[in-house]
Design a protein around this motif. Sequence first.
Motif, PDB file in Angstrom:
ATOM      1  N   LEU A 124       1.169   4.133  -3.065  1.00 56.22           N
ATOM      2  CA  LEU A 124       0.916   5.555  -2.825  1.00 56.22           C
ATOM      3  C   LEU A 124       2.158   6.393  -3.104  1.00 56.22           C
ATOM      4  O   LEU A 124       2.055   7.530  -3.590  1.00 56.22           O
ATOM      5  N   VAL A 126      -4.913  -7.191   2.125  1.00 59.39           N
ATOM      6  CA  VAL A 126      -6.016  -6.232   1.985  1.00 59.39           C
ATOM      7  C   VAL A 126      -7.189  -6.897   1.270  1.00 59.39           C
ATOM      8  O   VAL A 126      -8.352  -6.740   1.646  1.00 59.39           O
ATOM      9  N   ILE A 166      -5.763  -0.465  -8.655  1.00 60.59           N
ATOM     10  CA  ILE A 166      -5.606  -0.158  -7.226  1.00 60.59           C
ATOM     11  C   ILE A 166      -6.968  -0.043  -6.553  1.00 60.59           C
ATOM     12  O   ILE A 166      -7.184  -0.562  -5.449  1.00 60.59           O
ATOM     13  N   VAL A 203       0.842  -1.207   0.000  1.00 61.95           N
ATOM     14  CA  VAL A 203       0.000   0.000   0.000  1.00 61.95           C
ATOM     15  C   VAL A 203       0.873   1.252   0.000  1.00 61.95           C
ATOM     16  O   VAL A 203       0.632   2.200  -0.767  1.00 61.95           O
ATOM     17  N   VAL A 205      -6.280   0.129   5.248  1.00 63.61           N
ATOM     18  CA  VAL A 205      -5.181  -0.531   5.961  1.00 63.61           C
ATOM     19  C   VAL A 205      -5.601  -0.913   7.382  1.00 63.61           C
ATOM     20  O   VAL A 205      -5.278  -2.003   7.875  1.00 63.61           O
ATOM     21  N   LEU A 237      -0.264  -3.894   5.489  1.00 57.98           N
ATOM     22  CA  LEU A 237       0.049  -3.061   4.326  1.00 57.98           C
ATOM     23  C   LEU A 237       0.220  -3.893   3.064  1.00 57.98           C
ATOM     24  O   LEU A 237       0.479  -3.351   1.997  1.00 57.98           O
ATOM     25  N   SER A 238       0.089  -5.200   3.161  1.00 61.18           N
ATOM     26  CA  SER A 238       0.218  -6.091   2.007  1.00 61.18           C
ATOM     27  C   SER A 238      -1.060  -6.060   1.187  1.00 61.18           C
ATOM     28  O   SER A 238      -2.168  -6.177   1.724  1.00 61.18           O
ATOM     29  N   LEU A 239      -0.935  -5.905  -0.121  1.00 58.69           N
ATOM     30  CA  LEU A 239      -2.110  -5.851  -0.988  1.00 58.69           C
ATOM     31  C   LEU A 239      -2.873  -7.168  -0.978  1.00 58.69           C
ATOM     32  O   LEU A 239      -4.105  -7.194  -1.058  1.00 58.69           O
ATOM     33  N   THR A 297      -8.452  -3.383  -6.020  1.00 62.44           N
ATOM     34  CA  THR A 297      -7.776  -4.052  -4.907  1.00 62.44           C
ATOM     35  C   THR A 297      -8.222  -3.504  -3.561  1.00 62.44           C
ATOM     36  O   THR A 297      -8.471  -4.260  -2.618  1.00 62.44           O
ATOM     37  N   PHE A 298      -8.335  -2.180  -3.445  1.00 58.76           N
ATOM     38  CA  PHE A 298      -8.674  -1.548  -2.169  1.00 58.76           C
ATOM     39  C   PHE A 298     -10.154  -1.672  -1.808  1.00 58.76           C
ATOM     40  O   PHE A 298     -10.491  -1.842  -0.636  1.00 58.76           O
ATOM     41  N   ALA A 358      -6.975   5.609   2.050  1.00 56.83           N
ATOM     42  CA  ALA A 358      -6.232   4.348   2.047  1.00 56.83           C
ATOM     43  C   ALA A 358      -5.934   3.881   3.475  1.00 56.83           C
ATOM     44  O   ALA A 358      -5.861   2.675   3.732  1.00 56.83           O
TER      45      ALA A 358
END
Length: 213
Positions: free
Chosen positions: A38, A97, A168, A34, A86, A92-94, A171-172, A82
Motif C-alpha cells: 500500500l 493472507v 495484489i 500488506v 488483514v 500483514l504477511s502476504l 493475493t488479497f 485492505a
Amino acid sequence: YVLAPILMVVPVFMIFPVIPYGAKSFLTNISVGVVFVLAITSINSLSVLMAGWASGNRFAIIGGIRAVAMLLSYEIPMGISAAGVVIIAGSLSLNEVIQAQVIPNAIFQPLGFITFLVASTAELNRSPFDITEAESELVAGYMTDYSSMKFGLFYLGEFMATIASSAIIVTFYFSGWRGPSFIPSEIWFLAKWIGVIAIFIWFRATFPRLRID
C-alpha cells in the motif's frame, strides 16, 4: 522534470519481489507485506505532482493537482478494504493472507473486493477514471510537456502498475496460489492473474471517461 517519470516506474518494480507466486515461489517474505504494498502504490501521487509542477505549463499543473486529489481520495477506501483482509488473516504477511483464505475473500467480502477493484482502477488512471489525462479539458494533463522516452516511462509505469495491481488483487481476494493440488500452485496464480488483468482491459474497452464535474 527528469526524476518524475523515473519515480513513476521504479516503485512499481518494487512490488513484484514481495508477491507470492506459488506455495514456495517468492523472492522475499516480509512480515509487513500488506503495508509495504500500500505504501509503494501511493508513491505515484508524488511523481504525478512533480511532473505537472516541473513542466511549468498551466494545463500540466492543473492536471497534476487534479491527479493528486483523485489519487489521495481513492487511497482511503483502498486502505479500508485492505484492512478487512488483514483482520481476517490476522497478519500483514502476504503469504499468511493467502493461507487464511479457505474461502476467497472476494466471496467472503464482496463489498470490500468491489471497493478495492474500483479504487485500484482509479489509482491506475484507467478508464473510466482517466480524468487526469482529459484531452477535452487539459490537453493531456500532467504529461502534456513530455515526449520520447520520458513519455514512454509514464506509460510503462501505468501498464506495469496494472499488472502489479492485478497480482495484489489475486493475493488479497482470490486466494493467491491456492487451488486443487493436481495443478501446480504457480499455474493457479498465473491463471487468476491473467483473469484480473482481463477485467482491467475490459473496463478500459467498455466504459467512457468520466468528467471531473
